[in-house]
Design an enzyme around this catalytic site. Sequence first.
Site, PDB file in Angstrom:
ATOM      1  N   ARG A  51       0.801  -1.229   0.000  1.00  0.00           N
ATOM      2  CA  ARG A  51       0.000   0.000   0.000  1.00  0.00           C
ATOM      3  C   ARG A  51       0.831   1.277   0.000  1.00  0.00           C
ATOM      4  O   ARG A  51       0.556   2.203  -0.763  1.00  0.00           O
ATOM      5  CB  ARG A  51      -0.902   0.071   1.256  1.00  0.00           C
ATOM      6  CG  ARG A  51      -2.162  -0.704   1.177  1.00  0.00           C
ATOM      7  CD  ARG A  51      -2.472  -1.278   2.533  1.00  0.00           C
ATOM      8  NE  ARG A  51      -1.468  -2.282   2.829  1.00  0.00           N
ATOM      9  CZ  ARG A  51      -1.554  -3.551   2.430  1.00  0.00           C
ATOM     10  NH1 ARG A  51      -2.622  -3.949   1.820  1.00  0.00           N
ATOM     11  NH2 ARG A  51      -0.591  -4.422   2.671  1.00  0.00           N
ATOM     12  N   THR A  52       1.812   1.345   0.882  1.00  0.00           N
ATOM     13  CA  THR A  52       2.517   2.620   1.058  1.00  0.00           C
ATOM     14  C   THR A  52       3.266   2.993  -0.219  1.00  0.00           C
ATOM     15  O   THR A  52       3.137   4.107  -0.734  1.00  0.00           O
ATOM     16  CB  THR A  52       3.485   2.525   2.254  1.00  0.00           C
ATOM     17  OG1 THR A  52       2.745   2.042   3.378  1.00  0.00           O
ATOM     18  CG2 THR A  52       4.087   3.871   2.591  1.00  0.00           C
ATOM     19  N   LYS A  80      26.085  -4.374  -1.866  1.00  0.00           N
ATOM     20  CA  LYS A  80      27.557  -4.491  -1.988  1.00  0.00           C
ATOM     21  C   LYS A  80      28.258  -3.821  -0.816  1.00  0.00           C
ATOM     22  O   LYS A  80      29.480  -3.740  -0.775  1.00  0.00           O
ATOM     23  CB  LYS A  80      28.028  -3.803  -3.276  1.00  0.00           C
ATOM     24  CG  LYS A  80      27.407  -4.317  -4.545  1.00  0.00           C
ATOM     25  CD  LYS A  80      27.901  -3.460  -5.718  1.00  0.00           C
ATOM     26  CE  LYS A  80      26.978  -3.559  -6.905  1.00  0.00           C
ATOM     27  NZ  LYS A  80      27.217  -2.472  -7.878  1.00  0.00           N
ATOM     28  N   ARG A 101      11.350   3.892   3.186  1.00  0.00           N
ATOM     29  CA  ARG A 101      11.011   2.945   4.261  1.00  0.00           C
ATOM     30  C   ARG A 101      12.278   2.172   4.595  1.00  0.00           C
ATOM     31  O   ARG A 101      12.989   1.717   3.703  1.00  0.00           O
ATOM     32  CB  ARG A 101       9.920   1.978   3.806  1.00  0.00           C
ATOM     33  CG  ARG A 101       9.713   0.829   4.791  1.00  0.00           C
ATOM     34  CD  ARG A 101       8.507   0.004   4.493  1.00  0.00           C
ATOM     35  NE  ARG A 101       7.286   0.739   4.819  1.00  0.00           N
ATOM     36  CZ  ARG A 101       6.070   0.198   4.782  1.00  0.00           C
ATOM     37  NH1 ARG A 101       5.913  -1.061   4.423  1.00  0.00           N
ATOM     38  NH2 ARG A 101       5.007   0.916   5.093  1.00  0.00           N
ATOM     39  N   HIS A 129       5.212   5.929  11.439  1.00  0.00           N
ATOM     40  CA  HIS A 129       4.696   5.793  10.069  1.00  0.00           C
ATOM     41  C   HIS A 129       3.739   6.975   9.871  1.00  0.00           C
ATOM     42  O   HIS A 129       2.523   6.814   9.855  1.00  0.00           O
ATOM     43  CB  HIS A 129       3.971   4.449   9.944  1.00  0.00           C
ATOM     44  CG  HIS A 129       3.689   4.003   8.543  1.00  0.00           C
ATOM     45  ND1 HIS A 129       3.852   4.810   7.431  1.00  0.00           N
ATOM     46  CD2 HIS A 129       3.245   2.802   8.071  1.00  0.00           C
ATOM     47  CE1 HIS A 129       3.517   4.121   6.341  1.00  0.00           C
ATOM     48  NE2 HIS A 129       3.151   2.911   6.703  1.00  0.00           N
TER      49      HIS A 129
END
Length: 309
Positions: A51-52, A80, A101, A129
Site C-alpha cells: 500500500r505505502t 555491496k 522505508r 509511520h
Amino acid sequence: MKNKSLVSITDFTQSEIEELLDDMRYFEANPNRRLLEGKVVATLFFEPSTRTRLSFETAVNRLGGRVIGFSDANTTSSSKGETLKDTIKMVSNYVDLIIMRHYLEGAARYASEVTEVPIINAGDGANQHPTQTMLDLYSIYKTQGTLRNLTITMVGDLKYGRTVHSLLMALRYYNPTFNFVACNELSMPKEYLDFCEENGIKYHATQEFSEEVINNSDIIYMTRVQRERFSDLMEYERVKNLYTLNNAMLANSRDNVRVLHPLPRVNEISQDVDDNPKAYYFKQAQNGLYARQAVICKVLGIKIDKGEL
Ligand code: CP
C-alpha cells in the site's frame, strides 16, 4: 513543520494536521492535478510494502510527477556494502524528494540529516509511520464526523506496530480515550504510556479483548503481529493468534463503530467481517492516496489552489 522533511507525526502542529485533512478532502474530489510537473521523486523501500509504496507512486503519477526508486534493496549497491548515508547522498543528486522505508528505527531522521533534499518517512522499524497516521486520521474523521472525544481501541501488536505509535501521538490534540489490548509481550511500550500521562490522555491497558471493550469503542484498530521484528520466532508462534476479530463479536457494538487496520492482515480480522458495514479497512487504504498527495505537496512547499481546476 520544524524542517522540510516529515520524519515523525510530531513534526506537524495541530493546525498543520487539520490543513492536511482539508487538502486530503480536496484530493479525494480532485485526484488528478498537475502540481508535480517537472518534479522527480525517489521511493527507496528497504522493507517490503504494497500500500505505502504503490499509493505514494500513484500520488506522484496522478500529480504529474515522475518516480524512480527500488522496492528491493538487494538489487541496489547497498547489497555491496554501500552505506545508507552514501545511498541517500547519491539519490539526492537526482531527485526533488526522497520517500524512504527502512527497517531501522531512526533511519529516516538520519537520512534527513545527511541531505538537503526533503525526506518522507514511509515507516522506520517499529518507530513511526506518519503518512499512515494522516490516512488514519482522515478515516476516523470521515467515519465519525469528528476526531474529538472518541474511544479508540488498539488491539494486537502494540509493541512493534509503528502505526499505533504515530496515531496515538497525533490524537493527543483531540481528547481520546484509549483501550490498549495486548498480551504482556506485545503491550504498548512505556515511552508511549508516559506520553499519554504527560499529555493527560486517558487509557486502559488490558489483555482481554472483551465484549465490554468492543461495545464501548468508536474505533477498533486491529494490528498484525509484526513477525519480522521478532528475534525469537518461538515467541512469535506463541503470540501470533491471540487476538482475532470476527463478525459475531460486533453484534452489539455501537452503530458508529468502524474497524480499521493498516493492513496487511494475516488473521487478526476474520474474512466474515469484510461485508459488515462497520469494516472500513479497504476504504482506509484508499484514503492513503489522498494523504500522500497532500503530504508530498506540503513537504515540497507546493501551494494547492483549490479554486482553480
Ligand atoms: N499499511 C502499510 O504500511 O502497508 P504496506 O506495508 O503494504 O505498505
